[in-house]
Design an enzyme around this catalytic site. Structure first.
Site, mmCIF file in Angstrom:
data_model
loop_
_atom_site.group_PDB
_atom_site.id
_atom_site.type_symbol
_atom_site.label_atom_id
_atom_site.label_comp_id
_atom_site.label_asym_id
_atom_site.label_seq_id
_atom_site.Cartn_x
_atom_site.Cartn_y
_atom_site.Cartn_z
ATOM 1 C CE LYS A 98 48.264 12.801 4.095
ATOM 2 N NZ LYS A 98 47.343 13.421 2.617
ATOM 3 C CD GLU A 120 48.330 9.620 -3.809
ATOM 4 O OE1 GLU A 120 48.795 8.608 -4.315
ATOM 5 O OE2 GLU A 120 48.116 9.846 -2.680
ATOM 6 C CB SER A 386 45.521 16.569 9.346
ATOM 7 O OG SER A 386 45.782 17.628 9.188
HETATM 8 C C1 PLP Z 1 49.180 17.252 7.226
HETATM 9 C C2 PLP Z 1 48.241 16.921 6.142
HETATM 10 N N1 PLP Z 1 46.866 17.519 7.055
HETATM 11 C C3 PLP Z 1 45.587 17.509 6.189
HETATM 12 C C4 PLP Z 1 45.864 16.635 4.583
HETATM 13 C C5 PLP Z 1 45.174 16.422 3.386
HETATM 14 O O1 PLP Z 1 45.136 15.353 3.329
HETATM 15 P P1 PLP Z 1 43.388 14.178 4.022
HETATM 16 O O2 PLP Z 1 42.218 14.982 3.668
HETATM 17 O O3 PLP Z 1 43.584 13.094 3.391
HETATM 18 O O4 PLP Z 1 43.833 14.231 5.173
HETATM 19 C C6 PLP Z 1 47.395 16.635 4.410
HETATM 20 C C7 PLP Z 1 48.266 16.114 3.105
HETATM 21 O O5 PLP Z 1 48.291 16.382 2.708
HETATM 22 C C8 PLP Z 1 48.845 16.934 4.998
HETATM 23 O O6 PLP Z 1 49.560 16.672 4.784
#
Ligand code: PLP
Lengths: 405, 278
Positions: A98, A120, A386
């Protein structure tokens, strides 16, 4: 794939913010002038070498980029198929991808002279990243978070408050991410003169889906280079989880025009696709919400339905418009993983690699566990890790403890 | 194209007074009570009626109107039933203009062409769609004009002189000036500031300019009426309706009269205005 394929999958959106029929600028008039200003400010920033140079300094020394591309040897052995690499976004400062986007948006907000930042958040990772950069640059920070998420992601709520942000628990609707976004939009309409809305994923009115994608694309660009260094070629497949779709789009976008690269997004199937879930491509249809046209979970009257996922970050009834388009033209395949599959993957990665993933990322690991065994040993598969799972440790711990009884 | 809206504003202009525009949520708290309220509004002094189309995620509405929409949805309201309600109202009243106000998704899902045809047949005169700025005119605005409905645009304090022509280009019926940057139910704007804003808009258009957001009392309505072609009251009506419900949120014998009484008082305020100004 469908007819009428574009020459490039990477040329969108058009000047009105459309990816095929998806995207657009469906916002109240009060916000429209600001959105046009933002579009211009972002275009100027993009064209300004000094902006990129400044970003690069922070990306390296503050965020800690590049994030490693790590060969997951034991997971590979365990699954007995494709050679698996983890793109280690969980090692970034603040613990997820993020921050890549937040850094970019905060730099744009600074160029626009905005002193108050709102966001948000679902899992709290976007909120933490926003609170962090607001602390770094001395900006006021207000984060809207569904009351249910405040409960299940306590560690991140505490972090945001320590960083000086105000966390507003949202009591409307299902009290999760969608409702947090509604209240953030209401704040923005009210305080538009001094406020910058830092959206956490590739959704919202144009130019957000494009801008957030651009800031996240560093994930894919690095992966390309790192895989070249490690294996001397492109990866054969990519896989990432999808809430709004920012970590996925960041990994995918630089590879969209490489036909040899298979691409998989993983939505949250919650209790299962015939029950409560958050898989808007699998279970929804095109509609308009939060400033863009995209796939949404809704009833026959066009009322938005509440999503469900064990993972607060995926608990959203929509998806970014560019994913909706990639789905329709068939360039990316979208799968889904249930709460149970994600929990199993969460434990698998922790045990095998010593890496506790975020529950969001665990959805991608879950589908990787299905896809990898079906692929040959020389198949190079990259999964976007992620985020890290520290924030989920109390929640998952409680679930596992309850099961032992 | 001349609609009931044009006719009504022409009539009021002759009478030398400003319009009183009421907003109620379709189906709040249940379809039958809601129709009774609708029927009571013209007698109580409403010159133009805005009917909210309930939506789960009303991003420009405050807590009162959010809750009204959710009450209506819980009572089984749908867009189809909202149109049926207008049809029933038209059996008794063929003069009072009806404007539907809401968000785009339910209309998009209904199907733009069938919605416009059904709305026209039901006796709807105009549409206010909060999340369709001029940048998205091809979605609904242009088809609505072709179908003979007024598309009424919101102008706001952030709509500057440079942008106003774009906002006014496909607007007809009247212009709705949102007096504050904010959501419905926000604090009232200063009537002098509003007067200046209305004058600014009038330099760009011959259409009537109505003002809404933050008007709750007869006094406030009068002050706005002195500076504008109409004043819109919504949240105050929704609040008085809510106050009349029983503990389970159901209508009581007081519900219709509670709304009608407040409409009468507000209409008195508006009617007092032009005399003061004349
Ligand atoms: C670690 C992590 N991965 C994925 C996401 C999902 O978001 P996005 O699909 O925008 O990557 C989040 C959202 O809070 C997250 O914290």
């Amino acid at each position: 794939m469908n007819q009428n394929l574009p020459n490039s999958f990477r040329s969108g959106p058009d000047e009105r913010g459309h990816f095929g029929i998806f995207g657009g600028r469906f916002v109240a008039e009060t916000l429209m002038p600001l959105i046009l200003d933002l579009e211009k400010a972002y275009a100027d920033a993009k064209a300004d070498p000094a902006f990129q140079a400044e970003m690069n300094v922070y990306l390296k020394d503050y965020v800690g980029r590049p994030s490693p591309l790590y060969f997951a040897e034991r997971l590979t052995e365990h699954l007995g198929g494709a050679k698996i690499y983890l793109k280690r976004e969980e090692l970034n400062h603040t613990g997820s991808h993020k921050v890549n986007n937040v850094l970019g948006q905060i730099m744009v907000a600074r160029r626009m002279g905005k002193k108050r930042i709102i966001a948000e958040t679902g899992a709290g990772q976007h909120g933490v990243a926003t609170a962090t950069l607001c602390a770094r640059f001395g900006l006021e920070c207000v984060v809207y978070m569904g009351a249910v998420d405040v409960e299940r992601q306590q560690p991140n709520v505490i972090r945001m408050e320590m960083l000086g942000a105000k966390v507003v628990p949202v009591q409307s609707g299902a009290r999760t991410l969608k409702d947090a976004m509604n209240d953030a939009l209401r704040d923005w309409v009210t305080n538009v003169h001094n406020t910058f809305y830092c959206i956490g994923t590739v959704a919202g009115p144009h130019p957000y889906p494009m801008m957030v994608r651009d800031f996240q694309s560093i994930i894919g660009h690095e992966t390309r280079k790192q895989m070249q260094e490690a294996e001397g070629r492109l990866p054969d497949s990519l896989i990432a989880c999808i809430g709004g779709g920012s970590n996925a789009m960041g990994l995918f976008h630089p590879f969209l025009d490489d036909p040899s690269v298979e691409i998989f997004g993983v939505e949250a199937a919650g209790h299962g696709l015939t029950q409560l879930h958050a898989a808007s491509l699998a279970g929804g249809r095109p509609g308009v919400l939060h400033g863009n046209r995209t796939y949404l979970l809704m009833d026959a009257d066009g009322q938005i339905e509440e999503a469900h996922s064990i993972s607060a970050g995926l608990d959203y009834p929509g998806i970014g418009p560019e994913h909706a388009w990639l789905h329709e033209i068939g360039r990316v395949k979208y799968l889904s993983a249930t709460d149970e599959e994600a929990l199993a993957a969460f434990q698998l990665l922790s045990r095998l690699e010593g890496i506790i993933p975020a529950l969001e990322s665990a959805h991608a690991i879950a589908k990787l566990s299905e896809l990898a065994p079906q692929r040959p040993r020389d198949h190079l598969m990259v999964v976007n890790l992620s985020g890290r799972g520290d924030k989920d440790v109390p929640q998952v711990g409680d679930i596992l403890k309850a099961r032992q009884k | 194209m001349s609609t009931r809206i044009d006719a009504r504003f022409a009539e009021l202009k002759q009478q030398g007074r400003s319009a009183f525009v009421t907003f109620v949520m379709a189906g709040d708290p249940d379809p039958k009570t809601s129709l009774d309220i609708l029927k009571a509004l013209p007698k109580a002094g409403a010159d133009v009626i805005e009917i909210g189309m309930p939506f789960t995620d009303p991003m420009a509405d405050g807590p009162s109107i959010q809750a009204a929409g959710l009450r209506a949805l819980k009572g089984g309201m749908t867009l189809r039933k909202t149109l049926a309600m207008v049809r029933d109202f038209r059996k008794e009243d063929n003069a009072t203009p009806i404007v539907l106000m809401g968000y785009y998704n339910p209309i998009y899902i209904y199907g733009v062409d069938s919605f416009l045809a059904d709305a026209k047949t039901a006796g709807v005169d105009g549409l206010i769609i909060v999340d369709l700025p001029p940048e998205e005119d091809t979605e609904l605005c242009i088809p609505a004009i072709k179908a003979g409905l007024n598309f009424i645009r919101l102008a706001t304090p952030t709509t500057d002189d440079k942008r106003l022509p774009a906002v006014l280009a496909n607007t007809s019926g009247f212009v709705y000036y949102v007096a504050v940057t904010g959501i419905t139910g926000s604090a009232a704007a200063d009537s002098k500031v509003v007067g200046a804003a209305v004058a600014r808009i009038k330099r760009h258009t011959a259409l009537p300019v109505c003002v809404g957001f933050g008007i709750r009392t007869p006094e406030a309505a009068r002050a706005i009426a002195e500076n504008a072609d109409g004043s819109v009251v919504g949240t105050a009506l929704v609040d008085v309706l809510k106050g009349s419900l029983d503990v389970d949120g159901r209508a009581t014998p007081k519900t219709v009269s509670a709304v009608a009484d407040l409409v009468s008082a507000l209409a008195q305020g508006v009617r007092g205005a032009k005399q003061a100004a004349e």
